[in-house]
Enzyme design. Sequence first.
Site, short mmCIF file in Angstrom:
data_model
loop_
_atom_site.label_atom_id
_atom_site.label_comp_id
_atom_site.label_asym_id
_atom_site.label_seq_id
_atom_site.Cartn_x
_atom_site.Cartn_y
_atom_site.Cartn_z
CB CYS A 59 -0.92 -0.05 1.18
SG CYS A 59 -0.16 0.15 2.93
O1 THJ Z 1 -1.70 3.03 2.69
S1 THJ Z 1 -1.26 3.40 4.18
O2 THJ Z 1 -2.68 2.85 4.87
O3 THJ Z 1 -0.15 2.89 4.80
S2 THJ Z 1 -1.40 5.04 4.54
#
Ligand code: THJ
Length: 100
Positions: A59
Amino acid sequence: MSVAELHEILPNKSHCVVDIRDANAFSSGHIASAIHLSNESIGDFMREADLDQPVVVCCYHGISSIQAAQFLLGQDFTEVYSLDGGFTQWQSEFPDSVER
Ligand SMILES: O=S(=O)([O-])[S-]
């Protein structure tokens, strides 16, 4: 797992890297060979996935990937990792290993 670990094993193609960031972020740069996973694509991914292949979830910063990894484990994937530091960390350590 750490970005250094992933960088080391990536050439083996042993792991499937899934990127859960938004589509724009993904298209402006992602880990080579990563698959973009979204609400739209997750159905197909699940149907076609090899549950025994290890998965690495990427992510932005390595936070939401923890939950996504838990989710995939709950869907019977056997080995799932969250990428510590996420794409941000990857890009800063391995700018040459970003695919656009
Ligand atoms: O994508 S995140 O949740 O690490 S900010």
